[in-house]
Design a protein around this motif. Sequence first.
Motif, PDB file in Angstrom:
ATOM      1  N   UNK A  92       1.113  -0.654   0.092  1.00  0.00           N
ATOM      2  CA  UNK A  92      -0.284   0.691  -0.148  1.00  0.00           C
ATOM      3  C   UNK A  92       0.921   0.974  -0.216  1.00  0.00           C
ATOM      4  N   UNK A  93       0.549   2.172  -0.848  1.00  0.00           N
ATOM      5  CA  UNK A  93       1.256   3.162  -0.800  1.00  0.00           C
ATOM      6  C   UNK A  93       0.674   4.351   0.311  1.00  0.00           C
ATOM      7  N   UNK A  94       1.644   5.312   0.878  1.00  0.00           N
ATOM      8  CA  UNK A  94       1.145   6.275   1.561  1.00  0.00           C
ATOM      9  C   UNK A  94       1.899   7.883   0.882  1.00  0.00           C
ATOM     10  N   UNK A  95       1.406   8.459   1.703  1.00  0.00           N
ATOM     11  CA  UNK A  95       1.708  10.012   1.153  1.00  0.00           C
ATOM     12  C   UNK A  95       1.417  10.543   2.330  1.00  0.00           C
ATOM     13  N   UNK A  96       2.725  11.394   2.334  1.00  0.00           N
ATOM     14  CA  UNK A  96       2.582  12.332   4.293  1.00  0.00           C
ATOM     15  C   UNK A  96       2.577  13.606   4.611  1.00  0.00           C
ATOM     16  N   UNK A  97       2.156  14.761   4.622  1.00  0.00           N
ATOM     17  CA  UNK A  97       2.490  15.708   4.022  1.00  0.00           C
ATOM     18  C   UNK A  97       3.480  16.673   5.233  1.00  0.00           C
ATOM     19  N   UNK A  98       3.652  16.984   5.306  1.00  0.00           N
ATOM     20  CA  UNK A  98       4.548  17.626   6.247  1.00  0.00           C
ATOM     21  C   UNK A  98       5.189  19.206   6.160  1.00  0.00           C
ATOM     22  N   UNK A  99       5.554  20.446   6.935  1.00  0.00           N
ATOM     23  CA  UNK A  99       6.163  21.482   6.680  1.00  0.00           C
ATOM     24  C   UNK A  99       7.293  22.124   6.590  1.00  0.00           C
ATOM     25  N   UNK A 100       7.636  22.047   4.774  1.00  0.00           N
ATOM     26  CA  UNK A 100       8.640  22.104   4.558  1.00  0.00           C
ATOM     27  C   UNK A 100       9.775  23.719   5.511  1.00  0.00           C
ATOM     28  N   UNK A 101       8.911  24.145   6.510  1.00  0.00           N
ATOM     29  CA  UNK A 101       9.469  24.869   6.995  1.00  0.00           C
ATOM     30  C   UNK A 101       9.848  23.818   8.537  1.00  0.00           C
ATOM     31  N   UNK A 102       9.032  23.640   9.162  1.00  0.00           N
ATOM     32  CA  UNK A 102       9.856  22.983  10.566  1.00  0.00           C
ATOM     33  C   UNK A 102       9.413  21.355  10.829  1.00  0.00           C
ATOM     34  N   UNK A 103       9.444  20.802   9.562  1.00  0.00           N
ATOM     35  CA  UNK A 103       9.277  19.595   9.102  1.00  0.00           C
ATOM     36  C   UNK A 103       7.870  18.404   9.356  1.00  0.00           C
ATOM     37  N   UNK A 104       7.099  19.147  10.404  1.00  0.00           N
ATOM     38  CA  UNK A 104       6.877  18.004  11.436  1.00  0.00           C
ATOM     39  C   UNK A 104       5.294  17.553   9.973  1.00  0.00           C
ATOM     40  N   UNK A 105       4.847  16.021  10.620  1.00  0.00           N
ATOM     41  CA  UNK A 105       4.158  15.790  10.244  1.00  0.00           C
ATOM     42  C   UNK A 105       3.157  16.364  10.275  1.00  0.00           C
ATOM     43  N   UNK A 106       2.053  16.810   9.480  1.00  0.00           N
ATOM     44  CA  UNK A 106       0.305  17.246  10.074  1.00  0.00           C
ATOM     45  C   UNK A 106      -0.365  15.972   9.409  1.00  0.00           C
ATOM     46  N   UNK A 107      -0.374  15.375   8.498  1.00  0.00           N
ATOM     47  CA  UNK A 107      -1.172  13.872   8.467  1.00  0.00           C
ATOM     48  C   UNK A 107      -0.929  13.479   6.580  1.00  0.00           C
ATOM     49  N   UNK A 108      -1.791  12.763   6.480  1.00  0.00           N
ATOM     50  CA  UNK A 108      -1.263  11.749   5.297  1.00  0.00           C
ATOM     51  C   UNK A 108      -2.334  10.899   5.101  1.00  0.00           C
ATOM     52  N   UNK A 109      -2.631  10.580   3.408  1.00  0.00           N
ATOM     53  CA  UNK A 109      -3.126   9.729   2.963  1.00  0.00           C
ATOM     54  C   UNK A 109      -3.234   7.867   2.287  1.00  0.00           C
ATOM     55  N   UNK A 110      -3.811   7.401   2.049  1.00  0.00           N
ATOM     56  CA  UNK A 110      -3.116   6.091   1.915  1.00  0.00           C
ATOM     57  C   UNK A 110      -3.681   5.720   0.845  1.00  0.00           C
ATOM     58  N   UNK A 111      -3.485   4.905  -0.369  1.00  0.00           N
ATOM     59  CA  UNK A 111      -3.754   4.905  -1.453  1.00  0.00           C
ATOM     60  C   UNK A 111      -5.694   3.707  -1.561  1.00  0.00           C
ATOM     61  N   UNK A 112      -4.903   3.107  -0.849  1.00  0.00           N
ATOM     62  CA  UNK A 112      -6.029   1.978  -0.266  1.00  0.00           C
ATOM     63  C   UNK A 112      -7.109   3.199   0.102  1.00  0.00           C
ATOM     64  N   UNK A 113      -7.258   3.577   1.157  1.00  0.00           N
ATOM     65  CA  UNK A 113      -8.796   4.761   0.977  1.00  0.00           C
ATOM     66  C   UNK A 113      -8.522   6.469   0.970  1.00  0.00           C
ATOM     67  N   UNK A 114      -8.593   6.298  -0.605  1.00  0.00           N
ATOM     68  CA  UNK A 114      -8.194   8.101  -0.997  1.00  0.00           C
ATOM     69  C   UNK A 114      -9.849   8.756  -0.332  1.00  0.00           C
ATOM     70  N   UNK A 115     -10.914   7.930   0.514  1.00  0.00           N
ATOM     71  CA  UNK A 115     -11.452   9.087   1.156  1.00  0.00           C
ATOM     72  C   UNK A 115     -11.204   9.736   2.970  1.00  0.00           C
ATOM     73  N   UNK A 116     -10.247   9.190   3.362  1.00  0.00           N
ATOM     74  CA  UNK A 116      -9.319   9.808   4.419  1.00  0.00           C
ATOM     75  C   UNK A 116      -9.023  10.071   4.220  1.00  0.00           C
ATOM     76  N   UNK A 117      -7.876  11.065   5.580  1.00  0.00           N
ATOM     77  CA  UNK A 117      -7.183  11.952   5.394  1.00  0.00           C
ATOM     78  C   UNK A 117      -7.096  11.216   6.775  1.00  0.00           C
TER      79      UNK A 117
END
Length: 127
Positions: A68-93
């Motif tokens: 399963x593929x995951x995409x993690x979203x993080x801040x380019x300034x401080x590096x904190x991961x805030x959320x991610x998505x999963x290809x198997x569950x495209x309707x959820x964050x």
Amino acid sequence: MTRTATCSCGQLRLTAPDGPVRTSVCHCFACQKRTGSVFGVQARFPREKVSIVGEARVWRRVGEDAGTAFEFRFCPNCGSTVWFTEDDAPDLIAVAVGAFADPDFPAPLRSYYEIHRHPWVALPYGI
């Protein structure tokens, strides 16, 4: 009522409805490395009910077991991961619960990859 999650510097903000679809703990090694802790805790929300403000960078990884593929979203300034998505569950964050900085956030009801749980980590009964 809504809840707001932010990165450490506050540049990246996510607002979600109160009452996630699911809150869980994951002990997999990838979550341990991503969080720098012994597990990750995430709450999932319907994508259409989440609003996001700020700039995010994306890091994509593929899980070793199910592919399963995951995409993690993080801040380019401080590096904190805030959320991610999963290809198997495209309707959820999935939002990092720590990003809410709210000790009253609903407790997780599920725990995954227990095989990798550190033996000194104790979770509440029933998770």
